[in-house]
Design a protein around this motif. Structure first.
Motif, short mmCIF file in Angstrom:
data_model
loop_
_atom_site.label_atom_id
_atom_site.label_comp_id
_atom_site.label_asym_id
_atom_site.label_seq_id
_atom_site.Cartn_x
_atom_site.Cartn_y
_atom_site.Cartn_z
N GLN A 650 -2.63 -19.06 -5.95
CA GLN A 650 -2.52 -18.55 -7.37
C GLN A 650 -3.37 -17.80 -6.95
N LEU A 651 -4.89 -17.44 -7.24
CA LEU A 651 -5.81 -16.86 -7.06
C LEU A 651 -6.34 -16.14 -5.71
N ARG A 652 -5.49 -16.22 -4.83
CA ARG A 652 -5.48 -15.62 -3.45
C ARG A 652 -5.00 -14.53 -4.18
N GLU A 653 -3.25 -15.32 -4.48
CA GLU A 653 -1.97 -14.34 -4.14
C GLU A 653 -2.74 -12.91 -4.99
N LEU A 654 -3.44 -13.22 -6.69
CA LEU A 654 -3.71 -12.65 -7.54
C LEU A 654 -4.99 -11.66 -6.86
N THR A 655 -5.39 -11.83 -6.20
CA THR A 655 -6.49 -11.50 -5.69
C THR A 655 -5.45 -10.23 -4.48
N ARG A 656 -4.83 -10.60 -3.57
CA ARG A 656 -3.96 -9.73 -2.99
C ARG A 656 -2.83 -8.60 -4.12
N ALA A 657 -2.90 -8.53 -4.78
CA ALA A 657 -1.98 -7.86 -5.82
C ALA A 657 -2.90 -6.87 -6.81
N VAL A 658 -4.60 -7.08 -6.90
CA VAL A 658 -5.24 -6.27 -7.60
C VAL A 658 -5.97 -5.86 -6.17
N GLU A 659 -6.56 -6.10 -5.20
CA GLU A 659 -6.52 -5.41 -3.75
C GLU A 659 -6.17 -4.19 -3.71
N ARG A 660 -4.69 -4.47 -3.70
CA ARG A 660 -3.14 -3.41 -3.19
C ARG A 660 -3.55 -2.33 -4.60
N PHE A 661 -3.31 -3.00 -5.64
CA PHE A 661 -3.30 -1.85 -6.95
C PHE A 661 -4.73 -1.24 -6.96
N LEU A 662 -6.14 -1.64 -6.60
CA LEU A 662 -6.92 -1.10 -6.49
C LEU A 662 -7.35 -0.03 -5.35
N GLU A 663 -7.10 -0.23 -4.64
CA GLU A 663 -6.61 0.57 -3.04
C GLU A 663 -5.76 1.50 -3.31
N LEU A 664 -4.81 1.55 -3.87
CA LEU A 664 -3.62 2.62 -4.45
C LEU A 664 -4.77 3.56 -5.70
N VAL A 665 -5.42 3.66 -6.01
CA VAL A 665 -5.64 3.90 -6.71
C VAL A 665 -6.53 4.25 -6.42
N ALA A 666 -7.57 3.83 -5.68
CA ALA A 666 -8.56 4.73 -4.79
C ALA A 666 -8.10 6.27 -3.96
N ARG A 667 -6.96 5.74 -3.28
CA ARG A 667 -6.28 6.95 -2.47
C ARG A 667 -5.34 8.11 -3.42
N ALA A 668 -5.70 7.67 -4.63
CA ALA A 668 -4.64 8.34 -5.56
C ALA A 668 -5.64 9.81 -6.23
N LEU A 669 -7.38 9.09 -6.12
CA LEU A 669 -8.23 9.30 -6.74
C LEU A 669 -9.02 10.99 -5.68
N HIS A 670 -8.94 9.72 -3.71
CA HIS A 670 -9.04 10.63 -2.58
C HIS A 670 -7.80 12.27 -2.75
N THR A 671 -7.28 11.94 -2.93
CA THR A 671 -5.76 12.91 -3.01
C THR A 671 -5.83 13.98 -3.43
N GLY A 672 -5.47 13.50 -4.94
CA GLY A 672 -5.38 13.90 -5.74
C GLY A 672 -3.96 13.98 -6.10
N HIS A 673 -3.17 13.49 -5.87
CA HIS A 673 -1.47 13.94 -5.53
C HIS A 673 -1.17 13.36 -6.55
N PRO A 674 -0.13 14.09 -7.70
CA PRO A 674 0.62 13.63 -8.61
C PRO A 674 1.87 12.65 -8.52
N ASP A 675 1.79 12.10 -6.95
CA ASP A 675 2.78 12.01 -7.17
C ASP A 675 2.27 9.70 -6.56
N HIS A 676 1.28 10.18 -6.18
CA HIS A 676 0.14 8.46 -6.18
C HIS A 676 0.15 8.60 -7.92
#
Length: 753
Positions: A650-676
């Motif tokens: 469960q912890l590893r599953e949670l970690t993968r989900a959080v990692e993916r979400f934070l990666e999306l946020v970082a990408r959105a801040l890098h690009t600044g694109h509204p769709d992200h």
């Protein structure tokens, strides 16, 4: 056996070179502070003037060398072998102690360190001699030069109050005379004021300092002493005339006074403090030369020879002065120590290094009450007139180019400090240049009203920290030197080898620590010292900064969970160190906050508000991450019950989900694109729902006793902090999206690392 003592003498001189380097790195603040703080000239010009002062002052320090030979202990009660133990313990302690203070940018006293090191080592060896002879401890007084030691120590600590008081009084009177608009006052009072200042410096440095010079004959000294009053009068008239001519020629005489004072104080420093670095090795060399020609055993040769007055060879003094000059130019640690004192005395507000403490708050509070009481007594008309003279000039637009304080205060700092130090040198008292220079600077800062309501508690806390370090210097110097002397006395060559290796290791470690601090400071200066920038560019920069933070958070979260599941304490300790570095990076953001907002070109309150909210959100984010990393490390460190296979998955599953979400946020801040941004806001509820389901599963497992109590409670804490991390990350996206809409930005922002 002779070879051993020859090796010790050589080692003493090697240590002397190292001591000169670490000592000058700390004491450079004493004569560079005023010139650098007032920006009287370029740094290269200031360094050249200070270097000349050191070189000349080195030849004036011969008489001070007696302090190391007989100022603290009575050499006739020690044998040659015992004296060498004392000297070696003193030099090893001094290098380690001064390097430690340099690393953390704290000014301390090389005079206090050498005095208490000599005292500690001498006491340790004396006690060992007394125990070996079967005598009582009441005989300790015959080994230690009690009267001289008390006089030296009393003079050092008494100088703290005297320097502060004289600096405050003279600065107050000078500011009343000149005000902050000193250029308007110089034409009619500058020549007299400058003439008196330069006469004081000339008198104490030339007439008094000449007594210690190794190259001036007794006949010349006698003539100077007999004609002192005449020479003072001639000097005063000469300098007043010179100052008046320069005023007529529109030359800023305060610059001349500050540079002359820098030369004078550097000269006084070399004359007074050179004994701290080479006095002990030279005394060791003289002891070895006397013993080697005696034909007696090292443990039987009495050191009465050290009682005789000896003039140190001029070439030794000049060589030491050259090493000091090279250190002054090359040492980066000297800049760290200088910055501490300059920042505590600067006229403007800004980021403060020291945190307030209870004593500082109490001093500031009661000082304000006393000040309010005095103001009720003073007539309002006189009070208003006085306050007008202490009204600072309005800062220019180029605030980053301003000096920490003006030339009037710099001139008072240098004149008063040079006067006190040189006077002590003429009496052959090893007055602490650090104590005098620092307390004069703090006294003038107080009198100049540099410690306003916004900064007083921080400045007072800084002064208390420095003074506390001074007392720490005395205690550490005495105890460590005594310990080293005991080890060398008992274990001989083995102890010497071990202590030398320990000193090399310690200095290497502090060098790495200082390098890391310097890199952080350079990065901070690069961020705060840039050009003005458009609001959109500042927004792009902050977004990139937060994206980098989220990338690091993602890594730390994954490593923390992995270390917890695998019970890898080494990995978790490394995570803790990375977390500390990330928190230090956040502190750098705080220092950049005001400066960056001031650099926005447009009158845009929105971008300023954005920057403040970014700082606040990052602080919330790091608090949650710190709780996660600490909880995982403490759990493993306490060797508690490991997680079950189901919990681990469960912890590893949670970690993968959080990692993916934070990666999306970082990408959105890098690009600044509204769709992200839309994608992130859509995924957030699903992730939070997943965390809720895991929480419910833990509750069921706890009720059914499937999971342990402690690991379940830790799982609860991790999931709750994870919810906060996700929520804060999503708020970053909302914040930048809202700012884009408010600014009418319909196209994506192009961010780059």
């Amino acid at each position: 056996m002779p070879e051993l003592y020859l090796f010790i003498v050589i080692l003493l001189f090697v240590l002397a070179i190292s001591d000169l380097i670490v000592g000058v790195s700390n004491d450079a603040v004493n004569f560079l502070n005023s010139a650098i703080g007032s920006r009287v000239a370029s740094r290269n010009v200031i360094m050249i003037v200070a270097s000349l002062g050191i070189f000349v002052g080195a030849t004036f320090s011969s008489g001070m060398m007696e302090v190391a030979r007989k100022g603290i202990f009575n050499p006739q009660f020690f044998f040659f072998a015992e004296i060498m133990v004392i000297f070696l313990a003193v030099m090893l302690t001094d290098i380690i102690l001064l390097d430690l203070f340099n690393t953390f940018g704290m000014p301390t006293s090389t005079t206090v360190s050498i005095v208490f090191e000599l005292l500690g080592a001498a006491v340790a060896v004396s006690v060992l001699k007394i125990l070996a002879a079967g005598d009582g401890m009441d005989t300790l007084g015959q080994y230690i030069n009690t009267s001289s030691a008390i006089a030296i120590i009393s003079g050092i600590f008494l100088s703290v109050g005297i320097a502060f008081a004289i600096g405050a009084i003279l600065q107050y009177l000078s500011r009343l005379l000149f005000t902050f608009e000193y250029k308007k006052r110089i034409p009619w009072v500058g020549a007299l004021w400058g003439g008196v200042a330069l006469t004081i410096l000339t008198f104490f440095l030339i007439f008094k300092g000449a007594k210690g010079a190794s190259f001036i004959s007794d006949e010349v000294l006698g003539w100077i002493k007999a004609n002192t009053a005449l020479l003072i009068g001639i000097s005063l008239v000469f300098w007043i005339i010179v100052m008046q001519i320069l005023v007529v020629l529109k030359v800023n005489i305060l610059r001349l006074i500050v540079l002359f004072g820098t030369f004078s104080l550097a000269m006084a420093f070399a004359g007074n403090d050179l004994v701290n670095f080479i006095g002990v090795p030279i005394a060791g060399f003289e002891s070895y030369m006397a013993w080697s020609g005696s034909g007696e055993e090292a443990g039987q040769y009495s050191m009465e020879v050290l009682q005789r007055p000896v003039r140190t060879r001029t070439y030794m003094l000049l060589l030491a002065g050259l090493i000091m000059i090279l250190t002054l130019w090359l040492s980066r640690k000297s800049r760290s120590v200088t910055e501490t004192e300059v920042n505590l005395g600067r006229q403007s507000e800004g980021a403060e290094r020291f945190s307030p403490n209870m004593l500082a708050r109490g001093i500031v509070r009661y000082t304000r009450l006393m000040g309010a009481g005095f103001q009720r007594i003073i007539p309002n008309r006189l009070l208003r007139k006085t306050n007008n003279r202490f009204e600072p000039m309005k800062p220019s637009d180029a605030a980053e180019d301003q000096a920490a304080f003006d030339l009037v205060r710099a001139a008072v700092n240098l004149t008063v400090a040079s006067m006190l130090i040189s006077f002590a040198t003429s009496l052959k008292l090893p007055l602490s240049t650090t104590y005098v220079s620092f307390m004069v600077a703090m006294g003038t800062s107080l009198a100049d009203r540099a410690w306003g309501r916004e900064s007083a508690v921080y400045r007072v806390a800084g002064v208390l920290n420095v003074i506390g370090g001074w007392f720490g210097t005395a205690i550490i110097a005495f105890s460590v030197s005594a310990t080293f002397a005991w080890l060398i006395f008992q274990f001989g060559v083995w102890a010497i080898g071990g202590l030398v290796i320990a000193a090399v290791f310690f200095i290497s470690r502090t060098f790495l620590i200082h390098q890391r601090k310097e890199r952080r400071k350079e990065a901070r200066e690069a961020a705060t010292g840039r050009r003005r920038m458009p609001a959109q560019e500042l927004q792009a920069e902050t977004a990139t900064y937060i994206a980098g933070t989220l990338d690091q958070v993602r890594t730390l979260f994954r490593q923390s969970v992995e270390g917890l599941v695998t019970e890898d304490l080494r990995l978790l300790s490394d995570v803790s160190a990375q977390m500390q570095a990330l928190e230090e990076r956040h502190e750098d953001l705080k220092y950049r906050l005001v400066s960056s907002i001031q650099k926005v070109e447009e009158d845009d309150t929105e971008i300023s508000r954005l920057y403040l909210l970014v700082y606040d959100l990052e602080q919330d984010l790091l608090q949650s991450v710190r709780l996660v990393t600490d909880a995982c490390r403490d759990y493993v460190r306490n060797s508690l019950v490991p997680f079950s296979p189901g919990q681990q998955e469960q912890l590893r599953e949670l970690t993968r989900a959080v990692e993916r979400f934070l990666e999306l946020v970082a990408r959105a801040l890098h690009t600044g694109h509204p769709d992200h941004a839309v994608q992130i806001l859509q995924e957030k509820p699903g992730l939070l729902q997943h965390i809720e389901e895991l929480l419910n599963d833990q509750v069921r497992g706890l009720r059914q006793r499937t999971y342990g109590n402690r690991n379940t409670m830790l799982f609860f804490s991790l999931q709750l902090e994870t919810k906060d991390i996700v929520a804060v990350a999503a708020r970053f996206v909302k914040l930048y999206r809202r700012h884009q809409e408010a600014e009418g930005m319909t196209h994506p922002l192009l961010f780059s690392r």
